[in-house]
Design a protein around this motif. Structure first.
Motif, PDB file in Angstrom:
ATOM      1  N   GLU A  97     -13.560 -33.868  -2.598  1.00  0.00           N
ATOM      2  CA  GLU A  97     -13.075 -33.882  -3.977  1.00  0.00           C
ATOM      3  C   GLU A  97     -13.863 -34.948  -4.733  1.00  0.00           C
ATOM      4  O   GLU A  97     -13.901 -36.110  -4.321  1.00  0.00           O
ATOM      5  N   VAL A  98     -14.492 -34.521  -5.818  1.00  0.00           N
ATOM      6  CA  VAL A  98     -15.277 -35.446  -6.640  1.00  0.00           C
ATOM      7  C   VAL A  98     -14.554 -35.607  -7.975  1.00  0.00           C
ATOM      8  O   VAL A  98     -14.178 -34.615  -8.607  1.00  0.00           O
ATOM      9  N   ALA A  99     -14.342 -36.865  -8.361  1.00  0.00           N
ATOM     10  CA  ALA A  99     -13.609 -37.129  -9.601  1.00  0.00           C
ATOM     11  C   ALA A  99     -14.488 -37.907 -10.567  1.00  0.00           C
ATOM     12  O   ALA A  99     -15.244 -38.796 -10.158  1.00  0.00           O
ATOM     13  N   ASP A 100     -14.412 -37.541 -11.836  1.00  0.00           N
ATOM     14  CA  ASP A 100     -15.067 -38.330 -12.884  1.00  0.00           C
ATOM     15  C   ASP A 100     -14.164 -38.300 -14.115  1.00  0.00           C
ATOM     16  O   ASP A 100     -13.023 -37.827 -14.035  1.00  0.00           O
ATOM     17  N   ALA A 101     -14.667 -38.773 -15.239  1.00  0.00           N
ATOM     18  CA  ALA A 101     -13.815 -38.898 -16.421  1.00  0.00           C
ATOM     19  C   ALA A 101     -13.285 -37.548 -16.889  1.00  0.00           C
ATOM     20  O   ALA A 101     -12.250 -37.468 -17.560  1.00  0.00           O
ATOM     21  N   SER A 102     -13.974 -36.459 -16.515  1.00  0.00           N
ATOM     22  CA  SER A 102     -13.537 -35.140 -16.993  1.00  0.00           C
ATOM     23  C   SER A 102     -12.521 -34.487 -16.059  1.00  0.00           C
ATOM     24  O   SER A 102     -12.002 -33.420 -16.355  1.00  0.00           O
ATOM     25  N   SER A 104     -11.235 -33.657 -11.716  1.00  0.00           N
ATOM     26  CA  SER A 104     -11.703 -33.635 -10.327  1.00  0.00           C
ATOM     27  C   SER A 104     -11.870 -32.196  -9.864  1.00  0.00           C
ATOM     28  O   SER A 104     -11.228 -31.283 -10.394  1.00  0.00           O
ATOM     29  N   ARG A 105     -12.761 -32.004  -8.883  1.00  0.00           N
ATOM     30  CA  ARG A 105     -12.971 -30.661  -8.344  1.00  0.00           C
ATOM     31  C   ARG A 105     -13.331 -30.759  -6.866  1.00  0.00           C
ATOM     32  O   ARG A 105     -13.934 -31.742  -6.427  1.00  0.00           O
ATOM     33  N   ASP A 122     -22.603 -38.335  -8.625  1.00  0.00           N
ATOM     34  CA  ASP A 122     -23.320 -39.267  -9.489  1.00  0.00           C
ATOM     35  C   ASP A 122     -22.662 -40.641  -9.329  1.00  0.00           C
ATOM     36  O   ASP A 122     -21.557 -40.865  -9.824  1.00  0.00           O
ATOM     37  N   HIS A 123     -23.349 -41.533  -8.617  1.00  0.00           N
ATOM     38  CA  HIS A 123     -22.725 -42.812  -8.260  1.00  0.00           C
ATOM     39  C   HIS A 123     -22.408 -43.683  -9.471  1.00  0.00           C
ATOM     40  O   HIS A 123     -21.684 -44.654  -9.360  1.00  0.00           O
ATOM     41  N   HIS A 124     -22.957 -43.317 -10.631  1.00  0.00           N
ATOM     42  CA  HIS A 124     -22.654 -44.106 -11.828  1.00  0.00           C
ATOM     43  C   HIS A 124     -21.405 -43.603 -12.538  1.00  0.00           C
ATOM     44  O   HIS A 124     -20.784 -44.328 -13.298  1.00  0.00           O
ATOM     45  N   ARG A 125     -21.069 -42.336 -12.334  1.00  0.00           N
ATOM     46  CA  ARG A 125     -19.979 -41.759 -13.124  1.00  0.00           C
ATOM     47  C   ARG A 125     -18.881 -41.116 -12.300  1.00  0.00           C
ATOM     48  O   ARG A 125     -17.830 -40.779 -12.832  1.00  0.00           O
ATOM     49  N   ALA A 126     -19.126 -40.892 -11.018  1.00  0.00           N
ATOM     50  CA  ALA A 126     -18.166 -40.113 -10.230  1.00  0.00           C
ATOM     51  C   ALA A 126     -17.826 -40.824  -8.929  1.00  0.00           C
ATOM     52  O   ALA A 126     -18.546 -41.725  -8.492  1.00  0.00           O
ATOM     53  N   MET A 127     -16.743 -40.370  -8.339  1.00  0.00           N
ATOM     54  CA  MET A 127     -16.287 -40.935  -7.068  1.00  0.00           C
ATOM     55  C   MET A 127     -15.861 -39.813  -6.147  1.00  0.00           C
ATOM     56  O   MET A 127     -15.319 -38.803  -6.609  1.00  0.00           O
ATOM     57  N   LEU A 128     -16.126 -39.981  -4.882  1.00  0.00           N
ATOM     58  CA  LEU A 128     -15.550 -39.074  -3.891  1.00  0.00           C
ATOM     59  C   LEU A 128     -14.145 -39.611  -3.612  1.00  0.00           C
ATOM     60  O   LEU A 128     -14.003 -40.749  -3.157  1.00  0.00           O
ATOM     61  N   THR A 129     -13.122 -38.827  -3.908  1.00  0.00           N
ATOM     62  CA  THR A 129     -11.760 -39.352  -3.756  1.00  0.00           C
ATOM     63  C   THR A 129     -11.082 -38.903  -2.462  1.00  0.00           C
ATOM     64  O   THR A 129     -10.338 -39.662  -1.855  1.00  0.00           O
TER      65      THR A 129
END
Ligand code: FAD
Length: 209
Positions: A97-102, A104-105, A122-129
């Motif tokens: 699951e990848v999460a960013d400001a928009s 998660s998917r 994208d290590h600047h904008r997203a996180m693996l949750t």
């Protein structure tokens, strides 16, 4: 931090974010939070039983000191071709699951590796949750093995994992085999999977594959 990012303005430490350090189940999946360490995975009964190759792959990473702090999420996000945990999760048909400001998917793990050390995250904008996989059930199983150079401290010559599902007559009805470091990213050995699929689970077929 490793010479690629000259300026780091903010870092996220997931290790104390409540809930991300847990292994849970929904009806279909075993779900692993991104702060879960290899040691937690190795001792988790449901994964020992229903995701054996992940326990075996996380169990060989580094030594106890590394496994006590390092995470499966870090292993996957780093996208190294020899990532043992990644290879175990890939054989299980894992997703991340990848999460960013928009939002998660969820994504299939095999679609997330772009090259050595390069991931779709994208290590600047997203996180693996979170990470998840469907547990193996009756007449299914998985295993991982790693071949090291004799001195044992370098990268492995090869790591591999497999997940098989059999029917009542011992015919293979589902198979996934993952490999690394045998290319730029951990990958599925599809020609070998094709040899095994719909055939008998026999030593001859395994040798052919
Ligand atoms: C002595 C030693 C031995 C090792 N042996 C092995 C081995 O045998 N097999 C093996 O596969 N690896 C090995 N490793 C590599 C490493 O420890 C593992 O890959 C570990 O799982 C990385 O997890 P981490 O939590 O420490 O991630 P980090 O090293 O903290 O992070 C790795 C990268 O992923 C990013 N990242 C981490 N978490 C997230 C997240 N949630 N979302 C987005 N990005 C994230 C970080 O920003 C960084 O770019 C070894 C390392 C050491 C130091």
């Amino acid at each position: 931090l490793q010479g690629q990012s000259p300026v780091v303005e903010a870092m996220v430490d997931t290790s104390r974010v409540s809930g991300l350090d847990r292994i849970t189940n929904d009806n279909d999946h075993i779900i692993i939070g991104c702060a879960v360490t290899h040691t937690q995975i190795v001792h988790e009964k449901s994964i020992i039983r229903h995701g054996t190759c992940l326990v075996e792959s996380c169990g060989v990473i580094g030594g106890p000191q590394v496994r006590n702090v390092a995470t499966l999420a870090g292993n996957v996000a780093h996208a190294l071709p020899a990532g043992d945990g990644s290879i175990g999760l890939l054989a299980l048909g894992g997703e991340i699951e990848v999460a960013d400001a928009s939002g998660s998917r969820w994504m299939a793990l095999e679609d997330t590796f772009l090259g050595p050390g390069k991931s779709v995250i994208d290590h600047h904008r997203a996180m693996l949750t979170r990470l998840r996989f469907r547990p193996t059930e009756a007449r299914a199983g998985s295993a991982f093995t790693r071949v090291m150079r004799p001195q044992g401290v370098a990268l492995p010559m090869i790591s591999m994992a497999a997940r098989l599902q059999l029917d009542d007559s011992n015919t293979i009805t589902a198979v996934r085999i993952s490999l690394g470091p045998a290319g730029p990213v951990p990958y599925l050995a599809e020609p070998a999977m094709d040899v095994l699929m719909s055939g008998p689970a026999s030593p001859e077929q395994f040798n052919k594959a």
